[in-house]
Design an enzyme around this catalytic site. Sequence first.
Site, PDB file in Angstrom:
ATOM      1  N   VAL A   1       4.918  12.442 -19.008  1.00  0.00           N
ATOM      2  CA  VAL A   1       5.811  13.435 -18.400  1.00  0.00           C
ATOM      3  C   VAL A   1       5.258  14.842 -18.606  1.00  0.00           C
ATOM      4  CG1 VAL A   1       8.120  14.423 -18.434  1.00  0.00           C
ATOM      5  CG2 VAL A   1       7.826  11.949 -18.663  1.00  0.00           C
TER       6      VAL A   1
ATOM      7  N   ASP B   1      10.809   7.462  28.159  1.00  0.00           N
ATOM      8  CA  ASP B   1      11.142   6.252  28.909  1.00  0.00           C
ATOM      9  C   ASP B   1      11.978   5.313  28.055  1.00  0.00           C
ATOM     10  OD1 ASP B   1       9.342   4.645  27.313  1.00  0.00           O
ATOM     11  OD2 ASP B   1       7.691   5.450  28.500  1.00  0.00           O
TER      12      ASP B   1
ATOM     13  N   LEU C   1       2.230  15.801 -31.396  1.00  0.00           N
ATOM     14  CA  LEU C   1       1.637  15.058 -32.508  1.00  0.00           C
ATOM     15  C   LEU C   1       0.434  14.241 -32.051  1.00  0.00           C
ATOM     16  CD1 LEU C   1       4.911  13.811 -34.276  1.00  0.00           C
ATOM     17  CD2 LEU C   1       3.453  15.757 -34.927  1.00  0.00           C
ATOM     18  N   ALA C   2       0.442  13.830 -30.761  1.00  0.00           N
ATOM     19  CA  ALA C   2      -0.667  13.068 -30.187  1.00  0.00           C
ATOM     20  C   ALA C   2      -0.700  13.329 -28.687  1.00  0.00           C
ATOM     21  CB  ALA C   2      -0.508  11.581 -30.476  1.00  0.00           C
TER      22      ALA C   2
ATOM     23  N   ALA D   1       1.688  -1.730  21.373  1.00  0.00           N
ATOM     24  CA  ALA D   1       2.558  -2.886  21.165  1.00  0.00           C
ATOM     25  C   ALA D   1       1.791  -4.094  20.647  1.00  0.00           C
ATOM     26  CB  ALA D   1       3.275  -3.226  22.469  1.00  0.00           C
TER      27      ALA D   1
ATOM     28  N   LYS E   1      11.680   3.097  33.064  1.00  0.00           N
ATOM     29  CA  LYS E   1      11.174   2.185  34.091  1.00  0.00           C
ATOM     30  C   LYS E   1      11.260   0.752  33.583  1.00  0.00           C
ATOM     31  CE  LYS E   1       7.299   4.436  34.091  1.00  0.00           C
ATOM     32  NZ  LYS E   1       5.914   4.833  34.373  1.00  0.00           N
TER      33      LYS E   1
ATOM     34  N   GLY F   1       6.582   4.781  24.901  1.00  0.00           N
ATOM     35  CA  GLY F   1       6.511   3.668  23.975  1.00  0.00           C
ATOM     36  C   GLY F   1       5.078   3.213  23.799  1.00  0.00           C
ATOM     37  N   GLY F   2       4.735   2.758  22.590  1.00  0.00           N
ATOM     38  CA  GLY F   2       3.381   2.287  22.338  1.00  0.00           C
ATOM     39  C   GLY F   2       2.379   3.413  22.323  1.00  0.00           C
ATOM     40  N   ASP F   3       1.250   3.212  23.012  1.00  0.00           N
ATOM     41  CA  ASP F   3       0.193   4.216  23.113  1.00  0.00           C
ATOM     42  C   ASP F   3       0.090   4.677  24.566  1.00  0.00           C
ATOM     43  OD1 ASP F   3      -2.507   5.304  21.711  1.00  0.00           O
ATOM     44  OD2 ASP F   3      -2.876   4.791  23.810  1.00  0.00           O
TER      45      ASP F   3
END
Length: 457
Positions: free
Chosen positions: A23, A248, A43-44, A332, A270, A301-303
């Site tokens: 921490v 779309d 201490l360490a 897709a 579409k 949608g998709g590419d």
Amino acid sequence: MDHLPIFCQLRDRDCLIVGGGDVAERKARLLLDAGARLTVNALAFIPQFTAWADAGMLTLVEGPFDESLLDTCWLAIAATDDDALNQRVSEAAESRRIFCNVVDAPKAASFIMPSIIDRSPLMVAVSSGGTSPVLARLLREKLESLLPLHLGQVAKYAGQLRGRVKQQFATMGERRRFWEKLFVNDRLAQSLANNDQKAITETTEQLINEPLDHRGEVVLVGAGPGDAGLLTLKGLQQIQQADVVVYDRLVSDDIMNLVRRDADRVFVGKRAGYHCVPQEEINQILLREAQKGKRVVRLKGGDPFIFGRGGEELETLCNADIPFSVVPGITAASGCSAYSGIPLTHRDYAQSVRLITGHLKTGGELDWENLAAEKQTLVFYMGLNQASTIQQKLIEHGMPGEMPVAIVENGTAVTQRVIDGTLTQLGELAQQMNSPSLIIIGRVVGLRDKLNWFSNH
């Protein structure tokens, strides 16, 4: 307001951390990043502290806490697993009017540490006042995804330009519009990231000398196959900056909920065999909105470049001299196969993948003989209505009737359905499914029973 948010200048100023564990190490990283002259007392120490000390980055004081360590400090942090010791450090700091943070004990601290988004010199801090650190972290992660990684470089460069911009533009409104152009310019950001001084100079000169009533632009953004978590970081940034979003029906509601709230939304959905808005009209919508000087996102949608008619839309913009760019999306085929437990390639079963449109038109016959060959995976987009024809043609050209097939409906969404069988059943299987659906054909489909992870979640 229980806490006043402030940003401290700690460079070359003494700071103390009490604690030598994990921490404390996380807190030390922050103070070192801020340029503090850091002393760590414990201490360490875990090995990282020793490495930092060996590199001359901080000073280690091994042994019990001594209040005199605070004498020259501007700020202190108590980060041990000993509550009594943490309280003692806090009280000693308070008696010296030194701000002290006590890890996991906000009531014992005089300051708390926020969740930080670092795009130096731009900094964003998020805090719940210590009441819900997890909520603050989640909010930070959301904001992190919205802020481009290069934003800090752009902000630093903007600081260098302020004097010239003030001379170039007479009014506050003109200067504001210039800064808006600069901060969303991807070419400048990329040039800064690459330290390409020539491109930086060219882009800056273009922005400064460009008329303020400049044309708008269009960005084609791939929204992915359905799951909003698959939208790319850059895609999210674009829809958050858009003036107009043209989308779309394959774009999910979850993704549309991420669009900038005051952006205009134009639906041009579409379906196979039915066009709500003709493609030519979509092209004209993009052109018209961009010519108004607006930032237009065409969300698909998709590419956008895989059966998305992205090329057709960009040709229209190019002919009209409208600036444009493209943000790819997860197509897709990739998303649906992954969420169905079907690897598209496999050393034993498929050395290639073919992405094929299922919109089979007269006079546009596919090369069925090559499609029927072994050792490949076929993925048909929009092929549900042609499933029987696909089945017939592949079998006629030599593909075995027992070849595994799968149809994926609403791929990657929580409503995803997958049905599988053999090629001889494809037409029958298609009658049980609805659009949008994807057809996958190949030996790799046989791995689905073993690799199907999504439905098990």
